[in-house]
Design a protein around this motif. Structure first.
Motif, mmCIF file in Angstrom:
data_model
loop_
_atom_site.group_PDB
_atom_site.id
_atom_site.type_symbol
_atom_site.label_atom_id
_atom_site.label_comp_id
_atom_site.label_asym_id
_atom_site.label_seq_id
_atom_site.Cartn_x
_atom_site.Cartn_y
_atom_site.Cartn_z
ATOM 1 N N PHE A 1 0.831 -1.199 0.000
ATOM 2 C CA PHE A 1 0.000 0.000 0.000
ATOM 3 C C PHE A 1 0.872 1.258 0.000
ATOM 4 N N LEU A 2 1.872 1.288 0.867
ATOM 5 C CA LEU A 2 2.727 2.467 0.958
ATOM 6 C C LEU A 2 3.544 2.674 -0.312
ATOM 7 N N ILE A 3 4.078 1.608 -0.866
ATOM 8 C CA ILE A 3 4.856 1.722 -2.099
ATOM 9 C C ILE A 3 3.972 2.186 -3.246
ATOM 10 N N SER A 4 2.766 1.619 -3.342
ATOM 11 C CA SER A 4 1.840 2.027 -4.402
ATOM 12 C C SER A 4 1.474 3.498 -4.269
ATOM 13 N N LYS A 5 1.251 3.947 -3.050
ATOM 14 C CA LYS A 5 0.911 5.349 -2.825
ATOM 15 C C LYS A 5 2.038 6.262 -3.313
ATOM 16 N N ILE A 6 3.281 5.904 -3.010
ATOM 17 C CA ILE A 6 4.432 6.692 -3.466
ATOM 18 C C ILE A 6 4.505 6.699 -4.992
ATOM 19 N N LEU A 7 4.376 5.525 -5.605
ATOM 20 C CA LEU A 7 4.474 5.428 -7.061
ATOM 21 C C LEU A 7 3.378 6.232 -7.753
ATOM 22 N N PHE A 8 2.138 6.083 -7.310
ATOM 23 C CA PHE A 8 1.028 6.797 -7.951
ATOM 24 C C PHE A 8 1.127 8.300 -7.741
ATOM 25 N N THR A 9 1.563 8.721 -6.564
ATOM 26 C CA THR A 9 1.720 10.160 -6.310
ATOM 27 C C THR A 9 2.798 10.745 -7.208
ATOM 28 N N GLU A 10 3.941 10.084 -7.304
ATOM 29 C CA GLU A 10 5.025 10.600 -8.146
ATOM 30 C C GLU A 10 4.642 10.566 -9.623
ATOM 31 N N ARG A 11 3.925 9.542 -10.026
ATOM 32 C CA ARG A 11 3.508 9.441 -11.433
ATOM 33 C C ARG A 11 2.499 10.535 -11.766
ATOM 34 N N THR A 12 1.583 10.814 -10.852
ATOM 35 C CA THR A 12 0.581 11.858 -11.064
ATOM 36 C C THR A 12 1.242 13.228 -11.159
ATOM 37 N N GLU A 13 2.287 13.435 -10.383
ATOM 38 C CA GLU A 13 2.989 14.721 -10.390
ATOM 39 C C GLU A 13 4.073 14.785 -11.475
ATOM 40 N N TYR A 14 4.161 13.761 -12.293
ATOM 41 C CA TYR A 14 5.090 13.697 -13.435
ATOM 42 C C TYR A 14 6.555 13.831 -13.043
ATOM 43 N N HIS A 15 6.935 13.273 -11.915
ATOM 44 C CA HIS A 15 8.363 13.272 -11.576
ATOM 45 C C HIS A 15 8.806 11.901 -11.058
ATOM 46 N N PHE A 16 8.231 10.840 -11.628
ATOM 47 C CA PHE A 16 8.629 9.494 -11.235
ATOM 48 C C PHE A 16 9.886 9.078 -11.976
ATOM 49 N N SER A 17 10.782 8.421 -11.260
ATOM 50 C CA SER A 17 12.010 7.901 -11.847
ATOM 51 C C SER A 17 12.331 6.577 -11.165
ATOM 52 N N PHE A 18 12.545 5.524 -11.975
ATOM 53 C CA PHE A 18 12.920 4.227 -11.405
ATOM 54 C C PHE A 18 14.230 4.333 -10.638
ATOM 55 N N THR A 19 15.161 5.110 -11.161
ATOM 56 C CA THR A 19 16.460 5.272 -10.512
ATOM 57 C C THR A 19 16.301 5.883 -9.126
ATOM 58 N N THR A 20 15.522 6.939 -9.020
ATOM 59 C CA THR A 20 15.295 7.587 -7.735
ATOM 60 C C THR A 20 14.545 6.658 -6.778
ATOM 61 N N PHE A 21 13.526 5.980 -7.297
ATOM 62 C CA PHE A 21 12.721 5.084 -6.470
ATOM 63 C C PHE A 21 13.574 3.970 -5.879
ATOM 64 N N TYR A 22 14.340 3.272 -6.724
ATOM 65 C CA TYR A 22 15.168 2.175 -6.227
ATOM 66 C C TYR A 22 16.362 2.673 -5.425
ATOM 67 N N GLY A 23 16.843 3.874 -5.712
ATOM 68 C CA GLY A 23 17.907 4.462 -4.905
ATOM 69 C C GLY A 23 17.460 4.684 -3.469
ATOM 70 N N ARG A 24 16.245 5.223 -3.311
ATOM 71 C CA ARG A 24 15.703 5.428 -1.958
ATOM 72 C C ARG A 24 15.514 4.102 -1.241
ATOM 73 N N ARG A 25 14.999 3.109 -1.953
ATOM 74 C CA ARG A 25 14.774 1.791 -1.339
ATOM 75 C C ARG A 25 16.091 1.161 -0.907
ATOM 76 N N SER A 26 17.111 1.243 -1.755
ATOM 77 C CA SER A 26 18.392 0.620 -1.402
ATOM 78 C C SER A 26 19.058 1.342 -0.237
ATOM 79 N N ARG A 27 18.950 2.671 -0.185
ATOM 80 C CA ARG A 27 19.523 3.403 0.955
ATOM 81 C C ARG A 27 18.818 3.059 2.256
ATOM 82 N N ARG A 28 17.547 2.665 2.181
ATOM 83 C CA ARG A 28 16.820 2.301 3.379
ATOM 84 C C ARG A 28 17.050 0.835 3.766
ATOM 85 N N ILE A 29 17.154 -0.058 2.785
ATOM 86 C CA ILE A 29 17.203 -1.496 3.061
ATOM 87 C C ILE A 29 18.625 -2.013 3.284
ATOM 88 N N PHE A 30 19.597 -1.545 2.516
ATOM 89 C CA PHE A 30 20.945 -2.111 2.582
ATOM 90 C C PHE A 30 21.642 -1.962 3.928
#
Length: 75
Positions: free
Chosen positions: A26-55
């Motif tokens: 739910f939280l990931i979908s909310k982030i993806l849909f919000t960024e896509r709606t605001e036209y500033h979604f980037s796979f690089t940015t999305f996975y960069g944030r995830r890796s900085r949090r998980i690694f």
């Protein structure tokens, strides 16, 4: 954790994992849909944030749970 320690006594331990995945998705979908709606979604940015949090947590778990010989072999 109690489920893993006493699987015959505590049943349904997988329910907690299911709830975690529902909330996480739910939280990931909310982030993806919000960024896509605001036209500033980037796979690089999305996975960069995830890796900085998980690694960092992954590195700590591996350092604590693996034996030194296993860490050397992994490296």
């Amino acid at each position: 954790m109690l489920y893993h320690a006493y699987p015959k006594v505590v049943t349904g331990g997988f329910v907690g994992v299911d709830i975690f995945f529902v909330i996480s998705d739910f939280l990931i979908s909310k982030i993806l849909f919000t960024e896509r709606t605001e036209y500033h979604f980037s796979f690089t940015t999305f996975y960069g944030r995830r890796s900085r949090r998980i690694f960092p947590a992954l590195a700590v778990c591996m350092a604590v749970s693996l034996m030194p010989s296993e860490l050397a072999q992994l490296g």
